[in-house]
Design an enzyme around this catalytic site. Structure first.
Site, PDB file in Angstrom:
ATOM      1  CG  ASN A   1      -0.357  -0.150   2.534  1.00 20.68           C
ATOM      2  OD1 ASN A   1       0.661  -0.802   2.682  1.00 20.68           O
ATOM      3  ND2 ASN A   1      -0.980   0.447   3.542  1.00 20.68           N
TER       4      ASN A   1
ATOM      5  CB  CYS B   1      -5.148  -1.434  -2.121  1.00 20.93           C
ATOM      6  SG  CYS B   1      -6.564  -0.576  -1.442  1.00 20.93           S
TER       7      CYS B   1
ATOM      8  CD  GLU C   1      -5.315  -5.842  -1.476  1.00 20.04           C
ATOM      9  OE1 GLU C   1      -4.707  -4.753  -1.356  1.00 20.04           O
ATOM     10  OE2 GLU C   1      -6.266  -6.185  -0.738  1.00 20.04           O
TER      11      GLU C   1
ATOM     12  CB  CYS D   1     -10.896  -2.477  -0.193  1.00 13.71           C
ATOM     13  SG  CYS D   1     -10.202  -1.863  -1.742  1.00 13.71           S
TER      14      CYS D   1
HETATM   15 ZN   LIG Z   1      -7.995  -2.368  -1.925  1.00 13.23          ZN
END
Ligand SMILES: [Zn+2]
Length: 126
Positions: free
Chosen positions: A42, A53, A55, A86
């Site tokens: 992140n 983020c 990911e 998220c």
């Molecule tokens: Zn995320």
């Protein structure tokens, strides 16, 4: 590749997270069908909404290198409980493979695994 190997890569990547505002360091490790692994962390910003983020950073890294076929993603953080992607990240990952294994880990490497389409039912599609 074993889930725990991917979790360990996510935990190692987490060390590079830039999280001066939340203090929540997240690392992700994305496994391609060819067996390559791309990591992400992140990256926060003083203008909070600009934070990206781990990911999605991993996805951007992989796609930038010409990889688009993903089999699994591990995500880990520096907190108790399993780190869950998220909604935005679930949608971005879904674009590439709804069947993807999502391995969600805590700070110590404990984890649980679910299929992406289970985490994002009735997703937005074209
Ligand atoms: Zn995320």
């Amino acid at each position: 590749m074993q889930a725990i190997e991917l979790v360990n890569m996510a935990l190692a990547a987490r060390e590079n997270a830039y999280a001066p505002y939340s203090g929540i360091s997240v690392g992700a490790a994305l496994l391609t069908r060819e067996g390559r692994v791309f990591t992400g962390v992140n990256v926060e910003n003083v203008s909070y909404a600009l934070t990206v983020c781990a990911e999605r950073v991993a996805v951007v890294n992989a796609v930038s290198a010409g990889c688009r076929r993903f089999d699994a993603l591990a995500v880990a953080w520096n907190k108790q409980g399993f780190c869950r992607p998220c909604g935005a990240c679930r949608q971005v990952l879904y674009e590439f493979n709804p069947e993807m294994r999502i391995i969600m880990a805590d700070y110590g490497g404990e984890y649980e695994e679910q299929q992406l389409k289970t985490l994002l039912p009735n997703s937005f599609e074209k």
